[in-house]
Motif scaffolding. Structure first.
Motif: not given
Length: 324
Positions: A160-175
């Protein structure tokens, strides 16, 4: 001290004995030449000379024995025996295992292994030589896992916005992918879905290329800053490739893009570079959800079989781990 002259005395024993033996035959010969009387004197003198030699040897042996019984003598014997044992062991090792030990000890150096050639972007004429979309390449795909399947892709819900993209990226830090790079890959997938309908490009493929080219813009101690640019410009050593996605200058001029909407096109900005890479991969109406389409796109980016294999393995790994 007596033990200081001991080696000299021992060394003199053979010389004294030899001198005595040499003197006896000469005296005997002179006696034979002169007269029986002289011969008799020589014969009588020979045992005396030998006796004197024997007594000299005896005195030397007694002196050596007394010296060896002293503390200093015992220490000397221990040192000598140790040195002889060490020399013997080294000599035995040389003859028994002549090839043991590092190569430099024998005057030879091992031949260094050839370094892997740098992975660079396709040459200027790659578009003409790249396989057509949907058709088999001239050579078979690299690895069995490229036959009949494409890399595992992770679904990306349009944020929906930049915040959602940031949250998505933060959830994949284990990669192990820098979060700022993940944001660029995810944004490029969303932009490509609109700009290149039917291409079905996944962020995992873009991440696989970014990992293979510059380890997501971190090669050489670099890192991606908040605005998307690398701390220092990344320039390849082969063809002056630029930025985290390693575009040739001429290729960048053909495919440059403004991925973050700041009004600039900068190959050293990961947002711009990844968006340009997405457009490049999707040209000629490629469908990257098919094995042939995916292979043709990545092979045109860098026409090397080992390159395609590396990108596939990394993209597949990111897809599997992000959906586990």
């Amino acid at each position: 001290m007596w033990f200081a002259t001991l080696p000299r005395r021992i060394a003199a024993l053979p010389r004294l004995a030899l001198k005595a033996l040499k003197r006896s035959p000469k005296a005997l010969w002179r006696a034979v030449k002169r007269s029986p009387k002289a011969l008799w004197r020589a014969v009588k003198g020979t045992p005396k000379a030998l006796w004197r030699g024997v007594k000299t040897i005896g005195r030397g042996l007694r002196a050596a024995y007394r010296g060896l019984r002293a503390p200093a003598g015992r220490l000397t014997v221990h040192v000598a025996v140790t040195a002889l044992a060490l020399i013997g062991a080294l000599a035995a090792g040389w003859f028994i295992v002549p090839g043991a030990g590092p190569a430099w000890s024998f005057g030879t150096e091992p031949t260094p292994e050839a370094e892997e050639a740098p992975l660079v972007l396709t040459p200027e004429d790659a578009l003409e030589n790249a396989p057509d979309a949907g058709l088999p390449a001239e050579t078979a795909p690299v690895g069995d896992n490229l036959t009949g399947e494409s890399p595992t892709t992770a679904p990306t819900t349009p944020p929906a916005g930049t915040t959602s993209l940031d949250s998505w990226a933060a959830s994949l830090t284990a990669l192990g992918i820098p979060e700022r790079a993940l944001i660029a890959y995810g944004r490029a997938e969303l932009v490509s879905a609109t700009a290149n309908p039917g291409c079905n490009l996944s962020w995992t493929t873009l991440a696989g290329i970014g990992a293979t080219e510059t380890t997501h813009g971190t090669t050489g101690g670099n890192h991606i800053q908040a605005d998307g640019t690398t701390l220092t410009e990344i320039i390849g050593s082969g063809y002056a490739e630029m930025g985290p996605m390693q575009f040739l200058p001429s290729t960048w001029e053909n495919w440059k893009a403004d991925g973050d909407g700041d009004g600039q096109t900068n190959p050293h900005d990961i947002d711009d570079a990844v968006t340009a890479a997405a457009n490049y991969l999707c040209h000629d109406d490629r469908d990257m959800s098919t094995p042939d389409g995916w292979y043709a796109a990545v092979h045109s980016y860098n026409p090397r079989e080992d390159y395609v294999k590396k990108v596939f393995d990394r993209a597949d790994e990111y897809g599997r781990e992000s959906t586990a």
